[in-house]
Structures are given as structure tokens and as C-alpha cells.
Design a protein around this motif. Structure first.
Motif, short mmCIF file in Angstrom:
data_model
loop_
_atom_site.label_atom_id
_atom_site.label_comp_id
_atom_site.label_asym_id
_atom_site.label_seq_id
_atom_site.Cartn_x
_atom_site.Cartn_y
_atom_site.Cartn_z
N ARG A 245 -7.08 -28.27 7.77
CA ARG A 245 -7.78 -28.84 6.61
C ARG A 245 -6.89 -28.75 5.39
N THR A 246 -6.75 -29.86 4.71
CA THR A 246 -6.08 -29.83 3.41
C THR A 246 -7.13 -29.65 2.34
N LEU A 247 -6.94 -28.66 1.50
CA LEU A 247 -7.83 -28.43 0.35
C LEU A 247 -6.96 -28.56 -0.90
N SER A 248 -7.34 -29.46 -1.78
CA SER A 248 -6.51 -29.73 -2.96
C SER A 248 -7.11 -29.10 -4.21
N ALA A 249 -6.26 -28.47 -5.00
CA ALA A 249 -6.71 -27.88 -6.27
C ALA A 249 -7.04 -28.97 -7.29
N LEU A 250 -6.50 -30.17 -7.10
CA LEU A 250 -6.89 -31.31 -7.94
C LEU A 250 -7.84 -32.16 -7.10
N ARG B 21 -12.62 -21.21 -3.33
CA ARG B 21 -12.33 -20.01 -2.54
C ARG B 21 -13.22 -19.91 -1.32
N LYS B 22 -14.53 -20.13 -1.51
CA LYS B 22 -15.45 -19.98 -0.38
C LYS B 22 -15.16 -20.97 0.73
N ASN C 212 -13.10 -22.09 6.16
CA ASN C 212 -12.20 -22.81 7.07
C ASN C 212 -11.24 -21.86 7.79
N LEU C 213 -10.76 -20.87 7.06
CA LEU C 213 -9.88 -19.88 7.70
C LEU C 213 -10.63 -19.14 8.80
N LYS D 190 -12.92 -20.22 10.61
CA LYS D 190 -13.12 -21.08 11.79
C LYS D 190 -11.82 -21.26 12.57
N GLY D 191 -10.78 -20.59 12.12
CA GLY D 191 -9.50 -20.66 12.83
C GLY D 191 -8.68 -21.89 12.48
N ARG D 192 -9.08 -22.64 11.45
CA ARG D 192 -8.29 -23.82 11.06
C ARG D 192 -7.09 -23.39 10.21
N ILE D 193 -6.02 -24.14 10.35
CA ILE D 193 -4.88 -23.93 9.45
C ILE D 193 -5.25 -24.62 8.14
N VAL D 194 -5.27 -23.87 7.05
CA VAL D 194 -5.70 -24.42 5.77
C VAL D 194 -4.48 -24.72 4.91
#
Ligand code: UDP
Length: 237
Positions: free
Chosen positions: A100-105, A116-117, A122-123, A125-129
């Protein structure tokens, strides 16, 4: 095989790590190789957050030197990190692993927005974040982002991927007598002016007692080796 020494870490990949033998942009075979290394590391059962730089495409200071206002240049740099995260996310998924890509923007049409939550979920669930767009603020770097996210996501270390296998007394490319450290404290790194990361990043690491493990990403499987407490690396902290 030894068990991993960590439960949750941040891996910091500079944009340069994606260029392969070129000096600019994205080299797809290199991205595939890095994705493979990340998947192998995650398969150890270690939760992986990955902060990716953008220097292979844009650096704010370089853009602003040409007359673009610094905050605009920095925004371009942050957008470059998003591109790098997206290409890595796709490569990880092609290898049958969730990312999962999570963007600060916020760019909701492209990927989810970092909070953060959501990252912790996602972490878990074993996903690479893949943590994109740095801190979301100009005047910072992705090294600072890596330490910040490591602290707020309760990680045990930052694995800083570089072109050399640790921290040396001097630049090993310029000084053949340069010696590599196996381990040193944050304080020693400051006193010896070893510049493991930029000042703001390093100050944050020191304040939060966050270990920084410096290793070479040039060798395949390096992330896994570091997580197993093997391979050549310098532990700062
Ligand atoms: N950047 C920023 N804020 C951040 C992180 C990055 O403005 O919190 C911008 C900054 O312009 C920086 C560029 O994004 O030069 C790329 O990040 P960085 O230089 O850290 O990438 P790396 O050297 O790791 O490839």
C-alpha cells in the motif's frame, strides 16, 4: 537460518537506489530487484514501512537554484517520491505480495492518504507500506521522514540503504585508509562529524534513541541479511 532481529522497521531507500547504473530516473530491472528484496524481507514476518526518496527525479534545492521558489521545488521533490513509491508498489504486487502506498500529501485518486492509524493497520495486515511524499512539508528530507515515521509507528530501527556497506571514518571512495565502524553511538557520530543523515534527521534519531542501520543496497538480499542481524552494516545507536 537465524530469526529476524526486528519486529517492525522502516527501510529508507534513496531515489538513487532506483536508478541502477544510470544517474537519473527509474531503472525497471532495478525496481524489480528491490521489490524482490523487500518481499523476501517481509516474508520473514517483519513489518516493513518503506520511505522512498525522490532525488532520482527532483530535489527541491536543485530546482530552487534555477529560480523556482523553494517550497514549489520541494513539492516537486515530494511528488517525485510518490512516483517512486507507485512503481515499487506495482513491482511488489506483481511478485504476489500486498503493498500500500500512503501519501503524506492527499491525492485520493492515486493512493490513500497517510495517517498513523492507517499505516499501523496496514503493517499489521502484513502489507509492505510505502510511505510517499515525505513529511508532506517543504524544507524536510526523506531521511527525516524515515526517522519520524519510525518513531511514530513504533519501529525498532531505520534501515538506511546506501551505496556503501556502513559508516566509515572518511569517504571510502576518496580515502583508501578509511575504516568502517561496526557500531557507534549517535553521540559519537555527531562528535566525529560522520554525517550519517542530514542534521534534522539525525537530531530526531538521537532524541528518540532510534537506531539507524546503514548498509549497502547494491547487494541483492541485503535487507533480509540486515534483518537477520547478518551482513555488513554499521549500527548507529
Ligand atoms: N522533500 C520535502 N519534504 C519532505 C521530504 C522530501 O520537501 O518531507 C522534497 C525535497 O525537495 C527533497 C525531495 O523531496 O529534495 C526528494 O527527497 P530526498 O532529497 O530526501 O530524496 P533522496 O535523496 O533520498 O533520493
Amino acid at each position: 537460518m537465524s530469526e529476524p532481529a526486528y519486529r517492525r522497521v522502516i527501510v529508507k531507500l534513496s531515489g538513487e537506489a532506483l536508478t541502477g547504473t544510470k544517474d537519473f530516473g527509474i531503472d525497471q530491472p532495478t525496481v524489480e530487484r528491490l521489490a524482490g528484496d523487500l518481499v523476501a524481507a517481509a516474508r520473514l514476518g517483519v513489518e516493513l514501512g518503506v520511505v522512498v526518496g525522490g532525488g532520482n527525479i527532483f530535489r527541491g534545492v536543485e530546482v530552487s537554484a534555477k529560480g523556482v521558489p523553494r517550497p514549489v521545488g520541494d513539492t516537486m521533490g515530494m511528488l517525485a517520491t510518490v512516483m517512486n513509491c507507485l512503481v515499487l508498489e506495482a513491482a511488489v504486487e506483481r511478485q504476489g505480495y500486498e503493498a500500500r502506498t500512503l501519501s503524506a500529501l492527499a491525492m485520493t485518486a492515486v493512493c490513500e492518504t497517510y495517517n498513523r492509524k492507517r499505516a499501523v493497520k496496514n503493517l499489521g495486515k502484513g502489507r509492505i507500506v510505502l510511505l510517499a511524499a515525505g513529511t508532506g512539508n517543504p524544507y524536510f528530507t526523506t531521511d527525516t521522514t524515515a526517522v519520524l515515521r519510525a518513531a511514530e509507528l513504533d519501529c525498532e530501527a531505520v534501515l538506511k540503504a546506501t551505496n556503501v556497506d556502513g559508516v566509515y571514518t572518511a569517504d571510502p571512495k576518496k580515502d583508501p585508509k578509511a575504516k568502517r565502524y561496526d557500531r557507534l553511538s549517535h553521540q559519537e557520530a555527531i562528535e566525529k562529524d560522520l554525517r550519517v543523515m542530514d542534521g534534522a534527521a539525525f537530531a530526531l534519531a538521537r532524541e528518540n534513541r532510534m537506531p539507524i542501520i546503514v548498509f549497502s543496497i547494491r547487494e541483492a538480499g541485503a535487507i533480509e541479511s540486515v534483518l537477520r542481524g547478518k551482513g555488513r552494516a554499521t549500527v548507529v545507536g
